[in-house]
Scaffold this active site. Sequence first.
Site, short mmCIF file in Angstrom:
data_model
loop_
_atom_site.label_atom_id
_atom_site.label_comp_id
_atom_site.label_asym_id
_atom_site.label_seq_id
_atom_site.Cartn_x
_atom_site.Cartn_y
_atom_site.Cartn_z
N TRP A 16 6.52 13.85 -4.83
CA TRP A 16 6.49 12.41 -5.11
C TRP A 16 7.56 11.72 -4.27
O TRP A 16 8.69 12.20 -4.18
CB TRP A 16 6.74 12.18 -6.59
CG TRP A 16 6.33 10.83 -7.07
CD1 TRP A 16 7.08 9.70 -7.05
CD2 TRP A 16 5.07 10.47 -7.64
NE1 TRP A 16 6.38 8.64 -7.58
CE2 TRP A 16 5.14 9.09 -7.95
CE3 TRP A 16 3.90 11.18 -7.92
CZ2 TRP A 16 4.07 8.41 -8.54
CZ3 TRP A 16 2.84 10.50 -8.51
CH2 TRP A 16 2.93 9.13 -8.81
N HIS A 46 9.11 19.07 -10.63
CA HIS A 46 7.74 18.57 -10.54
C HIS A 46 7.19 19.00 -9.18
O HIS A 46 6.93 18.18 -8.29
CB HIS A 46 7.70 17.05 -10.70
CG HIS A 46 8.20 16.58 -12.03
ND1 HIS A 46 7.36 16.28 -13.08
CD2 HIS A 46 9.46 16.40 -12.50
CE1 HIS A 46 8.08 15.92 -14.14
NE2 HIS A 46 9.36 15.98 -13.80
N HIS A 50 2.45 22.08 -11.69
CA HIS A 50 3.56 22.03 -12.63
C HIS A 50 3.11 21.49 -13.98
O HIS A 50 2.10 20.81 -14.10
CB HIS A 50 4.71 21.18 -12.08
CG HIS A 50 4.38 19.73 -11.93
ND1 HIS A 50 3.76 19.23 -10.81
CD2 HIS A 50 4.57 18.66 -12.75
CE1 HIS A 50 3.59 17.92 -10.93
NE2 HIS A 50 4.07 17.55 -12.12
N ASP A 52 4.22 19.11 -17.02
CA ASP A 52 5.11 18.06 -17.50
C ASP A 52 5.52 18.36 -18.94
O ASP A 52 4.69 18.77 -19.76
CB ASP A 52 4.41 16.71 -17.49
CG ASP A 52 4.48 16.01 -16.14
OD1 ASP A 52 5.08 16.57 -15.21
OD2 ASP A 52 3.93 14.90 -16.04
N HIS A 56 9.62 14.11 -20.23
CA HIS A 56 9.47 13.40 -18.95
C HIS A 56 9.07 11.94 -19.18
O HIS A 56 9.42 11.06 -18.39
CB HIS A 56 8.42 14.12 -18.10
CG HIS A 56 8.12 13.49 -16.78
ND1 HIS A 56 9.10 13.09 -15.92
CD2 HIS A 56 6.93 13.20 -16.17
CE1 HIS A 56 8.54 12.58 -14.83
NE2 HIS A 56 7.23 12.62 -14.97
N HIS A 157 0.20 8.99 -19.72
CA HIS A 157 1.30 9.85 -20.17
C HIS A 157 1.63 9.55 -21.64
O HIS A 157 1.84 10.48 -22.44
CB HIS A 157 2.55 9.63 -19.32
CG HIS A 157 2.54 10.35 -18.01
ND1 HIS A 157 2.00 9.81 -16.86
CD2 HIS A 157 3.01 11.58 -17.66
CE1 HIS A 157 2.14 10.66 -15.86
NE2 HIS A 157 2.76 11.75 -16.31
N GLU A 169 -0.33 19.15 -13.63
CA GLU A 169 -0.60 18.30 -12.48
C GLU A 169 -0.42 19.11 -11.20
O GLU A 169 0.20 20.16 -11.19
CB GLU A 169 0.36 17.09 -12.47
CG GLU A 169 0.21 16.19 -13.69
CD GLU A 169 1.33 15.18 -13.85
OE1 GLU A 169 1.08 14.14 -14.48
OE2 GLU A 169 2.45 15.44 -13.37
#
Length: 207
Positions: A16, A46, A50, A52, A56, A157, A169
């Site tokens: 990201w 991440h 991965h 979450d 998070h 989320h 993800e």
Amino acid sequence: MIYDISPPISSLLAVWPGDTPPRREVLLDLTRGDNITLSTLHSTVHLGAHADAPSHYGEDAPAIDQRPLDLYLGPCQVMRVPVRPGTRITPADLPASIQAPRLLLATGTFPDPHDFHEDFAALSPELMHFIADRGVRLIGLDTPSVDLFDSKDLPSHHAALARDLALLEGLVLKDVPEGMYELIALPLSLVGFDASPVRAALRTLPV
């Protein structure tokens, strides 16, 4: 048969924007005459495929070491969802009925884990509630997030938090046929952390 659904981790793997990309620091090296090779990994948690943790996206929510391992292990269904980039998947987009407590959605909207682009598909909060009502405990997909890139309020989320859905993800699902599998995607017991890389795999079921 086993399908490896995790991208290889190297310095080429996109993360990201603004997050920490993976970097290997070699402390000792047999090729330099040291008695062993010893490496340190510098990286976001991440990373690639991965899991979450609720911490998070939820204040005072469980960290990844507090999540039950059975969420990430067991019967799983893979669906291919024809969806446009930059849109959210709704219950009406699902091509089949839900038949397992773990659901992985292949969107094809983030095809190259080395090339981060922002127009990947995501999940709608309506879908999160829909699948939870049908007994799903884990949802995963082949994009970097269950929310759209520019989302700040992160509705999917937060729907996952409300329904206690586990999230995977960054999966690689392009070569996996639709159907039923056993999922193995155990996170590390990283105490207090908001996510963990996983070596995610799908094993075909006996006929």
